[in-house]
Write a protein that holds these residues in place. Sequence first.
Motif, PDB file in Angstrom:
ATOM      1  N   VAL A 237       1.011  -1.316  -0.056  1.00 29.37           N
ATOM      2  CA  VAL A 237       0.187   0.041   0.096  1.00 29.37           C
ATOM      3  C   VAL A 237       0.988   1.288  -0.095  1.00 29.37           C
ATOM      4  N   ILE A 238       1.941   1.184   0.655  1.00 35.93           N
ATOM      5  CA  ILE A 238       2.938   2.526   0.737  1.00 35.93           C
ATOM      6  C   ILE A 238       3.604   2.589  -0.700  1.00 35.93           C
ATOM      7  N   TYR A 239       3.740   1.614  -1.254  1.00 36.06           N
ATOM      8  CA  TYR A 239       4.345   1.869  -2.706  1.00 36.06           C
ATOM      9  C   TYR A 239       3.261   2.334  -3.582  1.00 36.06           C
ATOM     10  N   TRP A 240       1.950   1.787  -3.378  1.00 37.81           N
ATOM     11  CA  TRP A 240       0.929   2.553  -4.303  1.00 37.81           C
ATOM     12  C   TRP A 240       0.713   3.975  -3.991  1.00 37.81           C
ATOM     13  N   VAL A 241       0.904   4.225  -2.594  1.00 38.19           N
ATOM     14  CA  VAL A 241       0.329   5.732  -2.421  1.00 38.19           C
ATOM     15  C   VAL A 241       1.614   6.672  -2.873  1.00 38.19           C
ATOM     16  N   HIS A 242       2.737   5.974  -2.670  1.00 36.67           N
ATOM     17  CA  HIS A 242       3.838   6.826  -3.174  1.00 36.67           C
ATOM     18  C   HIS A 242       3.760   7.052  -4.738  1.00 36.67           C
ATOM     19  N   ASN A 243       3.386   6.084  -5.628  1.00 39.39           N
ATOM     20  CA  ASN A 243       3.385   6.251  -6.902  1.00 39.39           C
ATOM     21  C   ASN A 243       2.211   7.083  -7.423  1.00 39.39           C
ATOM     22  N   ALA A 244       1.134   7.176  -6.595  1.00 40.80           N
ATOM     23  CA  ALA A 244       0.042   7.935  -6.997  1.00 40.80           C
ATOM     24  C   ALA A 244       0.274   9.479  -6.603  1.00 40.80           C
ATOM     25  N   ILE A 245       1.458   9.523  -5.589  1.00 45.28           N
ATOM     26  CA  ILE A 245       1.923  11.152  -5.537  1.00 45.28           C
ATOM     27  C   ILE A 245       2.661  11.532  -6.355  1.00 45.28           C
ATOM     28  N   GLU A 246       3.612  10.584  -6.700  1.00 45.90           N
ATOM     29  CA  GLU A 246       4.510  11.109  -7.751  1.00 45.90           C
ATOM     30  C   GLU A 246       3.708  11.135  -9.016  1.00 45.90           C
ATOM     31  N   LYS A 247       2.880  10.779  -9.444  1.00 46.30           N
ATOM     32  CA  LYS A 247       1.986  10.635 -10.590  1.00 46.30           C
ATOM     33  C   LYS A 247       1.256  11.912 -10.612  1.00 46.30           C
ATOM     34  N   TYR A 248       0.652  12.237  -9.247  1.00 50.07           N
ATOM     35  CA  TYR A 248      -0.002  13.620  -8.949  1.00 50.07           C
ATOM     36  C   TYR A 248       0.962  14.832  -9.222  1.00 50.07           C
ATOM     37  N   LEU A 249       2.066  14.822  -8.532  1.00 42.47           N
ATOM     38  CA  LEU A 249       2.877  15.922  -8.567  1.00 42.47           C
ATOM     39  C   LEU A 249       3.687  16.127  -9.457  1.00 42.47           C
ATOM     40  N   GLY A 250       4.144  14.919 -10.455  1.00 44.40           N
ATOM     41  CA  GLY A 250       5.086  15.074 -11.425  1.00 44.40           C
ATOM     42  C   GLY A 250       6.521  14.765 -10.779  1.00 44.40           C
ATOM     43  N   THR A 251       7.334  13.945 -11.664  1.00 44.95           N
ATOM     44  CA  THR A 251       8.666  13.653 -11.407  1.00 44.95           C
ATOM     45  C   THR A 251       9.525  14.758 -10.673  1.00 44.95           C
ATOM     46  N   GLU A 252       9.444  15.661 -11.481  1.00 46.05           N
ATOM     47  CA  GLU A 252      10.402  16.814 -11.064  1.00 46.05           C
ATOM     48  C   GLU A 252      10.129  17.462  -9.720  1.00 46.05           C
ATOM     49  N   LEU A 253       8.659  17.885  -9.717  1.00 43.41           N
ATOM     50  CA  LEU A 253       8.266  18.597  -8.407  1.00 43.41           C
ATOM     51  C   LEU A 253       8.359  17.673  -7.254  1.00 43.41           C
ATOM     52  N   ALA A 254       7.969  16.397  -7.311  1.00 43.40           N
ATOM     53  CA  ALA A 254       8.033  15.257  -6.093  1.00 43.40           C
ATOM     54  C   ALA A 254       9.505  15.258  -5.670  1.00 43.40           C
ATOM     55  N   ALA A 255      10.718  15.108  -6.631  1.00 47.82           N
ATOM     56  CA  ALA A 255      11.980  14.986  -6.354  1.00 47.82           C
ATOM     57  C   ALA A 255      12.247  16.389  -5.409  1.00 47.82           C
ATOM     58  N   SER A 256      11.824  17.531  -5.988  1.00 46.46           N
ATOM     59  CA  SER A 256      12.200  18.967  -5.443  1.00 46.46           C
ATOM     60  C   SER A 256      11.762  18.841  -3.863  1.00 46.46           C
ATOM     61  N   ILE A 257      10.393  18.530  -3.667  1.00 46.09           N
ATOM     62  CA  ILE A 257      10.021  18.761  -2.439  1.00 46.09           C
ATOM     63  C   ILE A 257      10.353  17.457  -1.207  1.00 46.09           C
ATOM     64  N   LYS A 258      10.804  16.402  -1.883  1.00 46.33           N
ATOM     65  CA  LYS A 258      11.204  15.479  -1.015  1.00 46.33           C
ATOM     66  C   LYS A 258      12.807  15.764  -0.669  1.00 46.33           C
ATOM     67  N   GLN A 259      13.654  16.406  -1.573  1.00 42.61           N
ATOM     68  CA  GLN A 259      14.892  16.820  -1.511  1.00 42.61           C
ATOM     69  C   GLN A 259      14.885  18.067  -0.094  1.00 42.61           C
ATOM     70  N   ASP A 260      13.784  18.921  -0.276  1.00 47.15           N
ATOM     71  CA  ASP A 260      13.561  20.029   0.548  1.00 47.15           C
ATOM     72  C   ASP A 260      12.998  19.445   1.921  1.00 47.15           C
ATOM     73  N   ALA A 261      12.299  18.481   1.832  1.00 50.92           N
ATOM     74  CA  ALA A 261      12.032  17.668   3.153  1.00 50.92           C
ATOM     75  C   ALA A 261      13.153  17.350   3.971  1.00 50.92           C
ATOM     76  N   MET A 262      13.971  16.711   3.271  1.00 52.56           N
ATOM     77  CA  MET A 262      15.207  16.222   4.182  1.00 52.56           C
ATOM     78  C   MET A 262      16.228  17.320   4.863  1.00 52.56           C
ATOM     79  N   LYS A 263      15.771  18.456   4.615  1.00 50.38           N
ATOM     80  CA  LYS A 263      16.398  19.596   5.023  1.00 50.38           C
ATOM     81  C   LYS A 263      15.658  20.174   6.371  1.00 50.38           C
ATOM     82  N   HIS A 264      14.608  19.733   6.466  1.00 51.19           N
ATOM     83  CA  HIS A 264      13.364  20.177   7.543  1.00 51.19           C
ATOM     84  C   HIS A 264      13.014  18.955   8.491  1.00 51.19           C
TER      85      HIS A 264
END
Length: 264
Positions: A237-264
Amino acid sequence: MIHTITRNKPTKLFILLGCFFVANAIIAEVIGVKIFSLEKTIGIPPFNLNLFGNAFSFNLTAGVLLWPVVFIMTDIINEYYGMKGVRFLSYLAAALIGYTFLMFQGAISLSPADFWVANFTKNNVPNADHAYRVMLGQGSWIIIGSLSAFLLGQILDVAVFHRIKRATGEKAIWLRTTGSTLVSQLVDSFLVLFIAFYIGPRVSANQGEPWSLVLVLSICVGNYIYKFIVAIIMTPVIYWVHNAIEKYLGTELAASIKQDAMKH
């Protein structure tokens, strides 16, 4: 202003995940007053496991149906919005849980209408007000134990998640999500029962009979076994949710906010 917020995908996603997280946390607390038999529910004989010399069957609080979901949601939010995002929602959920039980106490104190008290006798409820008090009027130490376990579990979940992600990077989603959940659920399972049923009744005389240490330990272990199994089962289910979010945000935006999340 509202139009701007709803058009911002990361903000919209945070609101959606946050609402689902908080709603599940509150519902888990409310339904947790019911103890159910897992074996009877799925139609098998009780296991009667020997834990610490005590015969244990999977008689669990109904809250365990949702707490694994809450902790998985914690990891999803942690992945995209970092420690600050999770802490904000955790403190908000704890405050709203406290507010919920405060409102319950206010509703319980209201004098019932005479006709309503006997309104459910055909449903084998001779006194509706008494049933209302029993179901919604959880003891103060149960609430203290539950909130303490929830907050400490959330803090541990966040810390373990980030430590694993720093070591593995974007790989092994299952390891950081399932691993952090298993650690936090271990603490959550033990702390709530120790405070609510071992410490509380020994401190306050009106909290019912205190449980023995053996009983507390056996039920804690049984609850954790259940949560451990559910955490493993929920991995796809975790992988399914991740894939759904990545599809919703788009690869570049998802990668950007995940990188920013690691700083906070």
